[in-house]
Scaffold this active site. Sequence first.
Site, PDB file in Angstrom:
ATOM      1  N   GLU A 182       0.856  -1.189   0.000  1.00 48.86           N
ATOM      2  CA  GLU A 182       0.000   0.000   0.000  1.00 48.86           C
ATOM      3  C   GLU A 182       0.893   1.240   0.000  1.00 48.86           C
ATOM      4  O   GLU A 182       1.773   1.369   0.830  1.00 48.86           O
ATOM      5  CB  GLU A 182      -0.928  -0.028   1.228  1.00 48.86           C
ATOM      6  CG  GLU A 182      -1.724   1.227   1.483  1.00 48.86           C
ATOM      7  CD  GLU A 182      -2.515   1.735   0.263  1.00 48.86           C
ATOM      8  OE1 GLU A 182      -3.290   0.963  -0.312  1.00 48.86           O
ATOM      9  OE2 GLU A 182      -2.326   2.920  -0.097  1.00 48.86           O
ATOM     10  N   HIS A 242     -45.462   4.267  12.272  1.00 50.30           N
ATOM     11  CA  HIS A 242     -45.818   5.667  12.017  1.00 50.30           C
ATOM     12  C   HIS A 242     -45.232   6.540  13.113  1.00 50.30           C
ATOM     13  O   HIS A 242     -45.269   6.149  14.277  1.00 50.30           O
ATOM     14  CB  HIS A 242     -47.353   5.808  12.029  1.00 50.30           C
ATOM     15  CG  HIS A 242     -47.822   7.228  12.031  1.00 50.30           C
ATOM     16  ND1 HIS A 242     -47.842   7.990  10.899  1.00 50.30           N
ATOM     17  CD2 HIS A 242     -48.278   8.023  13.045  1.00 50.30           C
ATOM     18  CE1 HIS A 242     -48.301   9.199  11.187  1.00 50.30           C
ATOM     19  NE2 HIS A 242     -48.567   9.246  12.486  1.00 50.30           N
ATOM     20  N   GLY A 300      -5.990   1.695   4.864  1.00 51.65           N
ATOM     21  CA  GLY A 300      -7.444   1.489   4.818  1.00 51.65           C
ATOM     22  C   GLY A 300      -8.036   1.845   3.468  1.00 51.65           C
ATOM     23  O   GLY A 300      -9.234   1.680   3.257  1.00 51.65           O
ATOM     24  N   GLY A 301      -7.208   2.364   2.552  1.00 54.92           N
ATOM     25  CA  GLY A 301      -7.686   2.644   1.190  1.00 54.92           C
ATOM     26  C   GLY A 301      -8.284   4.027   1.024  1.00 54.92           C
ATOM     27  O   GLY A 301      -8.285   4.851   1.955  1.00 54.92           O
ATOM     28  N   CYS A 349     -11.458   5.049   0.472  1.00 52.85           N
ATOM     29  CA  CYS A 349     -12.740   5.329   1.125  1.00 52.85           C
ATOM     30  C   CYS A 349     -12.541   6.064   2.441  1.00 52.85           C
ATOM     31  O   CYS A 349     -13.122   7.122   2.676  1.00 52.85           O
ATOM     32  CB  CYS A 349     -13.488   4.000   1.322  1.00 52.85           C
ATOM     33  SG  CYS A 349     -14.946   4.148   2.347  1.00 52.85           S
TER      34      CYS A 349
END
Length: 457
Positions: free
Chosen positions: A35, A439, A40-41, A43
């Site tokens: 890397e 609701h 963690g990339g 994103c």
Amino acid sequence: MEAEAFDLIVFGGGKAGKTLAMDQAKAGKRVAMVERGLIGGSCINVACIPSKALIRSAELHALAGDGSAYGSPAEVGLDMAAVAGRTAAVVAEMVATNRKGFEASGLDLVLGWGKFVAPRVIEVATDAGPRRLTAPAIYLNLGTVADVPAIPGLAAAEPMTHVEALRLETLPDRLIVLGGGYIGLELGQAFRKLGAEVLIIEQGPQIAAREDTDIAEAMTTALRGDGIGFAVSAKVTEVSGLSGEQVTVTFEDGSCHSGSHLLVAAGRRPMTSGIGLELAGVELDARGLVKTDPQLRTTAEGIWALGEIAGTPMFTHASLDDYRVIKSRMTGGDRTTTGRMIPYCVFIDPELARVGLNEKEAAKLGIAYRRVTLPMDVVPRARTLGERKGFMKALIGDDDRILGFAMLGAQAGEVMTAVHMAMLGGLPYTTVRDAIIAHPTLAEGLGMLFAVQPAKP
Ligand SMILES: Cc1cc2nc3c(=O)[nH]c(=O)nc-3n(C[C@H](O)[C@H](O)[C@H](O)COP(=O)(O)OP(=O)(O)OC[C@H]3O[C@@H](n4cnc5c(N)ncnc54)[C@H](O)[C@@H]3O)c2cc1C
């Protein structure tokens, strides 16, 4: 230099790759993950996470500014350095969590720029010098970066990409965004909500090109309502000046627009060039994406590709599913990338969420459908929240199953997931229509939507 032998190398630590690397390391395999530095990339570091953190700050700023409408009038200031600080803190926390996960799994994180130097040998330029790694199985998960189109003067104007924009500690006065896709829209609106003047330039006939016209028009109306300017079907022929100081874009018709900052969000380029993929026997298509089969095998024996470089839709959850495809093969399963239903959201206000087919896609495929729509304005919870913009739309097939769903409205992603589950379960739309839904929730609108008489378009 002798290559260090591993059971498996993950080249590029994006969502798919890091998940695979940790999984296999935990299973006792000798795993190296190469890397260049984004632990963690994309994103986590420069994309989804910082953009959604910035958007959160922008939402709160705008809502607080509108506080008198809710009975809380107050003067609202902006501390842009604090906004950037919060974004950075959210990123740092996620990076730390990832790093811990990598360590706990036992994988060997090899930090540095990697490239193939022989068919199954990767050389990594680490701080401590070059390392060569080899393995019988290599998984490429290299991702994409922002493309800077070849417009005269654009590169010299040093435009921001999302990476710089997400770290700004001062608010641009007048921001020009090149590109009306989801990144340009999200960031453009965030800066507008924080107080910048914003112009979004799109060369195509509509923003959010893949969306149906009614959706794109409603998005445009909402964004215009925030004060964002648009130049659509607009071709920029020249850029001059310097982003961060003064920058001017010139359009094909000779008109100009000036701003203080320029953000380029005009497409993404795969990280596949200059890294010796040809030495590895990995073939690329005309767009530079890795050619893969439905099990993500490349043209090279023992090498697979995952995530955006494999042409997987550009979403983190799609990249994660590529990991599942790989894992399935490893464990004797038959999961492939064919026919996957991949939902997505565009985190503007009102949020866009989509799953399955839209009308454009159904028409292209020649699939017959009936349609139901519902304005969000009639949903009780939308009224209590003061989030009345947007609408829901569903396409229904001849067998009453739901073919696709789109929602432009508050919390659209959460509401969409209920429809997504119904679609995965193959339920007829009447099951959703007849369900007792709490609701007042926004999802209650689904009961109202499917109670509308479906009509041919
Ligand atoms: C601004 C922005 C916002 C986004 N928001 C969302 C969102 O809200 N939701 C969503 O689902 N998706 C979003 N995306 C898309 C998402 O970030 C990607 O689809 C996702 O990260 C998956 O990417 P990937 O797994 O293909 O690779 P990436 O995560 O890009 O990982 C590739 C890795 O390879 C490394 N690398 C590349 N070349 C080399 C090399 N030669 N040597 C060493 N390392 C290398 C890179 O450093 C990178 O860490 C966003 C994208 C952007 C740009």
